[in-house]
Design a protein around this motif. Structure first.
Motif, short mmCIF file in Angstrom:
data_model
loop_
_atom_site.label_atom_id
_atom_site.label_comp_id
_atom_site.label_asym_id
_atom_site.label_seq_id
_atom_site.Cartn_x
_atom_site.Cartn_y
_atom_site.Cartn_z
N MET A 1 39.45 47.77 36.11
CA MET A 1 39.90 46.54 36.75
C MET A 1 41.02 45.90 35.91
O MET A 1 40.90 45.76 34.70
N THR A 2 42.13 45.52 36.55
CA THR A 2 43.26 44.94 35.85
C THR A 2 42.97 43.48 35.49
O THR A 2 42.53 42.70 36.33
N ARG A 3 43.21 43.15 34.22
CA ARG A 3 43.00 41.77 33.78
C ARG A 3 44.18 40.91 34.23
O ARG A 3 45.32 41.26 33.99
N ARG A 4 43.86 39.79 34.90
CA ARG A 4 44.92 38.94 35.43
C ARG A 4 45.55 38.11 34.32
O ARG A 4 44.88 37.58 33.45
N THR A 5 46.87 38.03 34.36
CA THR A 5 47.62 37.25 33.38
C THR A 5 47.97 35.89 33.96
O THR A 5 48.46 35.80 35.08
N PHE A 6 47.72 34.83 33.20
CA PHE A 6 48.04 33.48 33.65
C PHE A 6 49.34 33.04 33.01
O PHE A 6 49.59 33.27 31.82
N ARG A 7 50.19 32.38 33.81
CA ARG A 7 51.53 32.00 33.37
C ARG A 7 51.78 30.51 33.64
O ARG A 7 51.04 29.89 34.38
N ASP A 8 52.83 30.00 33.03
CA ASP A 8 53.23 28.61 33.27
C ASP A 8 54.03 28.57 34.58
O ASP A 8 55.24 28.79 34.58
N ILE A 9 53.33 28.31 35.65
CA ILE A 9 53.96 28.20 36.97
C ILE A 9 53.96 26.73 37.36
O ILE A 9 52.94 26.05 37.24
N HIS A 10 55.11 26.22 37.78
CA HIS A 10 55.26 24.81 38.13
C HIS A 10 55.66 24.70 39.59
O HIS A 10 56.72 25.19 39.98
N ARG A 31 44.44 29.59 42.37
CA ARG A 31 45.07 29.57 41.04
C ARG A 31 44.97 30.93 40.36
O ARG A 31 45.94 31.40 39.75
N ARG A 32 43.80 31.56 40.47
CA ARG A 32 43.63 32.88 39.86
C ARG A 32 44.53 33.92 40.54
O ARG A 32 45.11 34.79 39.89
N LEU A 33 44.62 33.82 41.87
CA LEU A 33 45.46 34.78 42.60
C LEU A 33 46.93 34.63 42.22
O LEU A 33 47.64 35.61 42.01
N VAL A 34 47.39 33.39 42.14
CA VAL A 34 48.79 33.13 41.80
C VAL A 34 49.05 33.40 40.32
O VAL A 34 50.16 33.78 39.93
N GLY A 35 48.01 33.22 39.50
CA GLY A 35 48.17 33.42 38.07
C GLY A 35 48.68 32.20 37.35
O GLY A 35 49.30 32.30 36.29
N LEU A 218 47.31 35.25 50.32
CA LEU A 218 47.54 35.30 48.88
C LEU A 218 46.98 36.60 48.30
O LEU A 218 47.60 37.22 47.41
N ARG A 219 45.82 37.01 48.79
CA ARG A 219 45.24 38.27 48.30
C ARG A 219 46.14 39.45 48.64
O ARG A 219 46.34 40.36 47.83
N ASP A 220 46.66 39.46 49.87
CA ASP A 220 47.56 40.54 50.27
C ASP A 220 48.82 40.55 49.40
O ASP A 220 49.29 41.61 48.98
N ALA A 221 49.35 39.35 49.12
CA ALA A 221 50.56 39.26 48.30
C ALA A 221 50.29 39.70 46.87
O ALA A 221 51.16 40.28 46.21
N ALA A 222 49.06 39.43 46.39
CA ALA A 222 48.71 39.81 45.02
C ALA A 222 48.74 41.32 44.83
O ALA A 222 48.99 41.81 43.73
N ILE A 224 50.94 43.21 46.07
CA ILE A 224 52.35 43.61 45.96
C ILE A 224 52.90 43.25 44.59
O ILE A 224 53.57 44.06 43.95
N GLY A 225 52.63 42.02 44.12
CA GLY A 225 53.10 41.65 42.80
C GLY A 225 53.36 40.17 42.65
O GLY A 225 53.34 39.41 43.63
N PRO A 226 53.59 39.69 41.41
CA PRO A 226 53.77 38.26 41.13
C PRO A 226 54.91 37.63 41.91
O PRO A 226 54.80 36.47 42.34
N ASP A 227 56.02 38.34 42.08
CA ASP A 227 57.16 37.74 42.79
C ASP A 227 56.79 37.39 44.22
O ASP A 227 57.23 36.36 44.75
N GLN A 228 55.97 38.23 44.85
CA GLN A 228 55.54 37.97 46.22
C GLN A 228 54.67 36.72 46.28
O GLN A 228 54.78 35.91 47.20
#
Length: 305
Positions: A1-10, A31-35, A218-222, A224-228
């Motif tokens: 399982m990939t560990r989710r990375t949390f970032r400074d998203i504003h 929040r977890r999905l977006v990171g 959001l799950r579907d976008a996750a 694909i990747g962070p940019d999505q």
């Protein structure tokens, strides 16, 4: 399982909250999905309610409290002839009464006193706190709950559908209004009682035509990747479009950046405003006093573009 990375998203995400989740559960899932490392929401929706729940990430969380006073709109489903302990589907039935034959004039007469600036008693099963304890906790303990009345604004209240003993209402109201209490009072005016069976929040000022996103999207976008995912997050200033914008010159930017008030002159319109620095960066939610002095209400530390 990939560990989710949390970032400074504003920024701000307009979530279509699903049925059955609390607002905090919906927030933490998104929040977890977006990171996003930090998140908050602007006003709770009950688990039985769906619809718009603005989520704030990063520096946008500083604005969450200021957005709580915004005007809101709901579609409410009300069942006539039955009252419950919680004023909605979750509670136990208190009383059932026959629903009389109702015409449009009778329904309008019951709705009319519920419009405008009214005094409302919130439900005993609500998140309002007394001595630090939510009222619903006291009610579930079996304590007698004395709920203080409050003034609320109901700008619009009208029937948009009716089938049998169920009436659908469009409600446009100010902060602090309980639609459950409107349902109860509506039933009381009709003499048969009522409770809320469904509630969907349609919009919250300034998001009047909100492009909502679901958790499934959001799950579907996750996948694909962070940019999505970040494509769903609006900039912080999206929450301030309903107030004036003030742009500062270089010297004003320098002074305001130290948290000091800036004189704008007598011609400045008093009230809240979004304050932008000379570098094109949103600096703060500000307030202009009657004497034209601009002060910081909530400073923002957004990264430069």
């Amino acid at each position: 399982m990939t560990r989710r990375t949390f970032r400074d998203i504003h920024g701000i995400l307009l979530l279509d909250k699903p049925l059955g989740l609390s607002s905090n559960q919906a927030l933490q899932t998104a929040r977890r999905l977006v990171g996003a490392a930090k998140g908050g929401h602007t006003g709770s929706l009950d688990p039985l309610a769906t619809g718009l729940l603005p989520l704030c990430f990063g520096e946008a969380t500083k604005l969450a409290g200021w957005l709580l006073g915004s005007r809101k709109a709901y579609e409410a489903e009300v069942r006539l002839g039955m009252t419950t302990t919680t004023a909605d589907l979750e509670g136990e039935v208190v009383e059932t009464r026959p629903v009389p034959v109702l015409d449009d004039a009778t329904i309008e007469a019951a709705l009319a006193p519920l419009r405008g600036l009214i005094v409302q008693i919130p439900p005993a099963y609500s998140a309002i706190k007394q001595d630090g304890v939510p009222l619903y906790v006291r009610a579930r303990r079996g304590e007698v709950v004395d709920v203080p009345a409050r003034e609320v604004d109901v700008y619009r209240l009208e029937v948009i559908g009716r089938e049998g003993d169920t009436v659908r209402l469009l409600v446009e109201c100010g902060s602090g209004t309980y639609v459950r209490s409107l349902a109860v009072d509506f039933g009381a005016h009709l003499g048969c009682g009522a409770h809320l069976t469904g509630l969907r929040r349609l919009w919250v000022e300034p998001f009047m035509a909100p492009p909502m996103v679901t958790l499934d999207e959001l799950r579907d976008a996750a996948e694909i990747g962070p940019d999505q995912l970040e494509a769903f997050v609006m900039p912080v200033d999206a929450g301030l479009t309903h107030i004036p914008r003030v742009e500062l010159d270089p010297e004003q930017t320098r002074i305001f950046g130290f948290g000091q008030p800036v004189p704008l002159g007598q011609g400045a319109e008093p009230g809240r405003c979004a304050v932008w620095g000379v570098d094109g960066r949103l600096m703060a939610l500000g307030e202009i006093a009657d004497d034209g002095l601009l002060r910081v209400l909530r400073g923002l530390n957004l990264p430069t573009a």
